[in-house]
Motif scaffolding. Structure first.
Motif, PDB file in Angstrom:
ATOM      1  N   LEU A  58      53.742  93.308  69.188  1.00 56.79           N
ATOM      2  CA  LEU A  58      54.337  92.319  69.687  1.00 56.79           C
ATOM      3  C   LEU A  58      54.405  91.021  68.961  1.00 56.79           C
ATOM      4  O   LEU A  58      55.375  89.912  69.352  1.00 56.79           O
ATOM      5  CB  LEU A  58      53.642  92.014  71.128  1.00 56.79           C
ATOM      6  N   LYS A  59      53.746  90.954  67.964  1.00 60.64           N
ATOM      7  CA  LYS A  59      54.100  89.903  66.821  1.00 60.64           C
ATOM      8  C   LYS A  59      54.019  90.250  65.386  1.00 60.64           C
ATOM      9  O   LYS A  59      53.046  90.139  64.601  1.00 60.64           O
ATOM     10  CB  LYS A  59      52.600  88.787  67.080  1.00 60.64           C
ATOM     11  N   SER A  60      54.905  90.923  65.206  1.00 60.60           N
ATOM     12  CA  SER A  60      55.063  91.648  63.648  1.00 60.60           C
ATOM     13  C   SER A  60      55.010  90.554  62.798  1.00 60.60           C
ATOM     14  O   SER A  60      55.473  89.659  62.886  1.00 60.60           O
ATOM     15  CB  SER A  60      56.100  92.334  63.893  1.00 60.60           C
ATOM     16  N   GLY A  61      54.411  90.934  61.773  1.00 59.46           N
ATOM     17  CA  GLY A  61      54.414  90.281  60.262  1.00 59.46           C
ATOM     18  C   GLY A  61      53.045  89.368  60.413  1.00 59.46           C
ATOM     19  O   GLY A  61      53.300  88.321  59.592  1.00 59.46           O
ATOM     20  N   ASN A  62      52.452  89.043  61.371  1.00 61.16           N
ATOM     21  CA  ASN A  62      51.540  88.116  61.573  1.00 61.16           C
ATOM     22  C   ASN A  62      50.141  88.682  62.049  1.00 61.16           C
ATOM     23  O   ASN A  62      50.047  88.907  63.219  1.00 61.16           O
ATOM     24  CB  ASN A  62      51.879  86.758  62.194  1.00 61.16           C
ATOM     25  N   ILE A  63      49.153  88.750  61.332  1.00 62.54           N
ATOM     26  CA  ILE A  63      47.905  89.275  61.396  1.00 62.54           C
ATOM     27  C   ILE A  63      47.012  88.127  62.021  1.00 62.54           C
ATOM     28  O   ILE A  63      45.868  88.461  62.491  1.00 62.54           O
ATOM     29  CB  ILE A  63      47.202  90.041  60.455  1.00 62.54           C
ATOM     30  N   GLN A  64      47.484  86.889  62.049  1.00 58.75           N
ATOM     31  CA  GLN A  64      46.167  85.696  62.323  1.00 58.75           C
ATOM     32  C   GLN A  64      46.083  85.807  63.879  1.00 58.75           C
ATOM     33  O   GLN A  64      44.980  85.439  64.246  1.00 58.75           O
ATOM     34  CB  GLN A  64      47.197  84.276  62.135  1.00 58.75           C
ATOM     35  N   GLY A  65      47.024  86.461  64.629  1.00 54.55           N
ATOM     36  CA  GLY A  65      46.667  86.579  66.182  1.00 54.55           C
ATOM     37  C   GLY A  65      45.482  87.377  66.268  1.00 54.55           C
ATOM     38  O   GLY A  65      44.590  87.212  67.117  1.00 54.55           O
ATOM     39  N   LEU A  66      45.361  88.708  65.586  1.00 59.60           N
ATOM     40  CA  LEU A  66      44.123  89.588  65.582  1.00 59.60           C
ATOM     41  C   LEU A  66      42.835  88.866  65.070  1.00 59.60           C
ATOM     42  O   LEU A  66      41.704  89.050  65.709  1.00 59.60           O
ATOM     43  CB  LEU A  66      44.686  90.750  64.884  1.00 59.60           C
ATOM     44  N   ILE A  67      42.989  87.949  64.053  1.00 57.39           N
ATOM     45  CA  ILE A  67      41.973  87.509  63.333  1.00 57.39           C
ATOM     46  C   ILE A  67      41.228  86.297  64.581  1.00 57.39           C
ATOM     47  O   ILE A  67      40.345  86.063  64.601  1.00 57.39           O
ATOM     48  CB  ILE A  67      42.368  86.518  62.245  1.00 57.39           C
ATOM     49  N   ASN A  68      42.333  85.506  65.140  1.00 62.40           N
ATOM     50  CA  ASN A  68      41.999  84.717  66.163  1.00 62.40           C
ATOM     51  C   ASN A  68      41.195  85.424  67.313  1.00 62.40           C
ATOM     52  O   ASN A  68      40.500  84.365  68.038  1.00 62.40           O
ATOM     53  CB  ASN A  68      43.374  83.816  66.736  1.00 62.40           C
ATOM     54  N   THR A  69      41.133  86.521  67.505  1.00 60.92           N
ATOM     55  CA  THR A  69      40.515  87.308  68.786  1.00 60.92           C
ATOM     56  C   THR A  69      38.908  87.293  68.243  1.00 60.92           C
ATOM     57  O   THR A  69      38.161  87.469  69.052  1.00 60.92           O
ATOM     58  CB  THR A  69      40.867  88.601  68.941  1.00 60.92           C
ATOM     59  N   HIS A  70      38.530  87.199  66.993  1.00 64.64           N
ATOM     60  CA  HIS A  70      37.379  87.210  66.571  1.00 64.64           C
ATOM     61  C   HIS A  70      36.766  88.542  67.112  1.00 64.64           C
ATOM     62  O   HIS A  70      35.612  88.583  67.405  1.00 64.64           O
ATOM     63  CB  HIS A  70      36.528  86.215  66.887  1.00 64.64           C
ATOM     64  N   GLY A  71      37.424  89.574  67.306  1.00 63.03           N
ATOM     65  CA  GLY A  71      36.959  90.755  67.579  1.00 63.03           C
ATOM     66  C   GLY A  71      36.577  91.025  69.129  1.00 63.03           C
ATOM     67  O   GLY A  71      36.151  92.001  69.554  1.00 63.03           O
TER      68      GLY A  71
END
Length: 753
Positions: A58-71
């Motif tokens: 849903l947010k291609s090209g940007n992994i920062q969203g996954l990082i921001n979940t902090h797991g």
């Protein structure tokens, strides 16, 4: 005698009923999500973003969203949320629903205190919400079915005591002399759960202003206490109170008396005596003392008799009423529930035997077994109780019998599509792990060979989950429609004569158990003693005898950085997929040899608080992981497992690489270990903890850069010393430490004197 008028409180029953339905759906959704992630580990990337161009997002090209979940949406945390929601929010709430409804009617009195009833309700629901928040944040203890940290453990104990006080005081003011069999099970449940919860969750907080704590037990001792609790959480949370509901609601729905009063007596006393002994069967072939394993096996086999006695008592209650089963969806749910109970309680003792356990343990067979009980026994009993109560509480007929029947068949299909693939998957895993080539080498040396072989069964399991949750959604539609067309009766008027005082002494010609049934204090004391015998025999020797866990002189305490890395491992729920216990089998020693060929020894775990032996191997065992792979491999593996292991179903952990390690409590952790648990840290070691951690982190980063030129180039453009501060380095330090204390085939043990 003058008849007394009173009223039953339906409002508390309605509250727990609503909570059951809402949290049940949430628990099923968590389970479905976890099942999906086992063959689609990229789900968090799809939802929050990825830098992997091969994956739709849903947010291609940007992994920062996954990082921001902090797991927060990592598999380990979702699994904890699923199991705890189903146990504490779904099953416990339906148990409370059934108890608050049946207890009043069986005793012909209102609950002792409405205030206590509502205090119990709100503290329990607040505990559930607090569990959601803390587990999403990674605040947990990692102990199976007891992952709550210490403040929530206290809240659970407080709420349970409130519930017990209300129940026992209600029994004290009853208008019925003899306690019905369902109430025996309620009493036994309360006593056992109180004992189990308190002793298993003894822990020492790092501070009274934070959430972190460490188990009062370490290693082998922690393992036996945890599985004494874990197995008996199944016994006294998922079984005995639900049996109490069975003894009340099944005869009511069938309009038949319980088949055998004598069998009820045998069932109750033998079950609560035998069940408590069986916990060690979860630890077969581990570092647990052999006598404890043998006791667990013996009593597990004996458990078949009382369990099947209860099952037969339930099914035979339907004698002469099987024509009703065809027409009544409530009875359909109860029949399948009791049948699943019988199947699961036959299979459990089989899995406890050593020959079968060595193949089945750590595999999906256990998952199938557990869900046969959870989906079939607990789920279908809950659905049956809901369908029974809703028309009564709202004084109307069920909106749609056809929808209820659809729910039944979808749920039954869900159980079949869940359990059968897991059995096949478990057999496949267990046999593949042990297969050797003619030349003596492992046939499936690469762990991923066994993982990819079972992925089709994971997909079938997910389909089963879809069937099951679809049925639950139909139930919600049916319940809402029934409620909307009905009229809820908050206060139900009733009348009964007061209980005459005839004294507590046994009367001439009065049967022993009939006398017990009218002396609830003595019944409670005898229940406590019956439950305590097995607990005392198994737990006290293991905790008190130092010789039960010989010390290995080569095993040293964790360094401060390794201690932090271990806490990160726990935070992410890594023990949900990885065990840390190499059993004394040729295939496991060969597969998990690390730098030596040692199976796991009891003395290696003396500094492990809590123990992390695990109960499922989705990934390989890690107890001999130290030195097996270079540090750069671990870095890349945590960033994207598929970059190092093609076909891996492990999710990504990029936040570990992006987040600085919080060292603010590192020295406090060492001081707690030394002052409270006698871990032999010296004063110079504690005083130089930060320098010690800095040096170890620098060594790991130096290794990473020497092993991986691409990582060295990537960090060359960043501030010097940046990587040393990250959480990933602490986790690597812990993984590289695992199993490295034992380096020779000769194990020297220190004196226990």
């Amino acid at each position: 005698m003058e008849t007394q008028k009173f009223s039953y409180d339906n409002s508390i029953v309605r509250a727990f009923l609503y909570a059951t339905i809402v949290f049940g759906l949430i628990g099923f959704l968590f389970g479905l999500t976890a099942a999906l992630m086992l063959f689609y580990p990229e789900l968090p990337e799809f939802l929050f973003g990825t830098d992997d161009t091969t994956i739709q997002s849903l947010k291609s090209g940007n992994i920062q969203g996954l990082i921001n979940t902090h797991g927060a949406f990592g598999f380990g945390r979702i699994r904890m949320l699923h199991t705890n929601t189903v146990i504490f929010a779904f099953v416990c709430n339906i148990v409370y629903t059934g108890i608050y409804y049946s207890l009043q009617r069986l005793l012909k009195t209102r609950m002792y205190s409405d205030t206590l009833s509502w205090l119990h309700f709100w503290t329990w629901q607040f505990m559930i919400v607090a569990t959601f928040v803390t587990f999403f944040m990674g605040i947990n203890t990692s102990k199976e079915y007891a992952e709550h940290e210490w403040p929530i453990d206290i809240l659970i104990a407080f709420s349970w005591i409130i519930f017990g006080a209300n129940m026992f005081l209600t029994i004290a003011k009853r208008r019925v002399r003899h306690l019905y069999v369902a109430i025996w099970f309620y009493i036994g449940t309360w006593i056992a759960v109180a004992m189990l919860h308190i002793f298993n969750n003894l822990e020492v907080p790092l501070s009274f202003t934070g959430w972190k704590s460490y188990s009062a037990y370490a290693g082998v001792k922690d393992a036996i206490v945890q599985w004494w609790y874990g197995h008996n959480a199944v016994a006294f949370v998922l079984t005995t109170p639900v049996l109490g509901l069975m003894y009340y609601f099944l005869p009511k729905a069938a309009d038949r008396p319980v088949f055998s009063y004598k069998l009820s007596i045998i069932h109750f006393w033998s079950l609560i005596f035998v069940y408590i002994w069986a916990g060690p069967h979860h630890l077969q072939y581990t570092a647990l003392p052999a006598w404890a394993q043998a006791v667990g096996t013996g009593f597990s086999i004996m458990l078949i008799a009382p369990s099947w006695g209860g099952m037969l008592n339930g099914l035979l209650t339907l004698r002469g009423a099987w024509d009703k089963v065809r027409e009544n969806p409530i009875l359909k749910f109860f029949v399948v529930a009791v049948t699943c109970y019988g199947m699961a309680t036959f299979e459990g003792p089989l899995l406890a035997t050593k020959n079968i356990n060595k193949i089945g343990h750590f595999t999906d067979w256990v998952i199938g077994h557990v869900h046969l009980g959870a989906l079939g026994w607990n789920g279908f009993m809950a659905f049956g109780v809901i369908y029974y109560l809703v028309p009564i509480l709202w004084r109307t007929k069920l909106y749609s019998v056809k929808l209820a029947n659809w729910h039944f068949w979808l749920g039954t299909l869900g159980i079949i599509f869940y359990a059968v693939p897991m059995y096949i998957s478990g057999f496949t895993q267990g046999l593949m792990w042990k297969q050797f080539n003619p030349d003596g080498t492992l046939m499936y040396k690469n762990w991923l060979d066994t993982v990819t072989a079972i992925i089709p069964y994971f997909k079938m399991r997910f389909v089963g989950g879809l069937f099951y949750i679809s049925g639950a959604i139909l139930m919600i539609v049916n319940v809402v429609a029934t409620v909307r067309k009905g009229s809820f009766q908050k206060e139900v008027p009733a009348e009964a004569p007061a209980l005459a005082n005839i004294g507590k002494n046994r009367k001439e010609g009065e049967g022993t158990h009939l006398w017990l049934e009218r002396t609830p204090v003595l019944l409670g004391i005898l229940s406590f003693l019956t439950i305590s015998i097995g607990s005392s025999v198994e737990i006290i020797p293991t905790l008190s005898l130092k010789k039960s866990v010989p010390t290995i002189s080569a095993v040293k305490p964790y360094s401060p950085l390794e201690l932090e890395g271990r806490d990160l491992y726990i935070r992410e729920g890594c023990n949900a997929c990885h065990s840390q216990m190499v059993r004394p089998f040729r295939d496991e020693i060969t597969r998990f040899n690390g730098k030596n060929g040692q199976y796991s020894k009891a003395g290696e775990f003396v500094y492990d608080r809590p123990f992390l032996w695990g109960s499922k191997r989705t990934g390989p065992d890690l107890h001999r992981e130290g030195g097996k792979n270079p540090s750069s491999w671990h870095y890349k593996h945590m960033y994207n497992p598929r970059s190092t292991s093609a076909g891996s179903i492990m999710p990504r952990y990029p936040w570990l690489i992006a987040t600085n390690l919080d060292r603010s409590k590192m020295v406090d952790k060492m001081l707690l270990m030394k002052n409270t648990f006698d871990v032999p840290y010296t004063k110079p070691q504690i005083d130089s903890a930060n320098a010690w951690a800095d040096n170890q982190a620098s060594k790991i980063v130096k290794d990473i850069f020497s092993e991986a030129a691409d990582l060295k180039d990537a960090y060359a453009k960043r501030p010097k010393g940046e990587l040393e501060k990250k959480e990933i380095v602490a986790l690597i330090s812990y993984l590289q430490r695992l199993g490295t204390d034992i380096k020779t085939t000769e194990i020297k043990t220190a004196s226990n004197n």
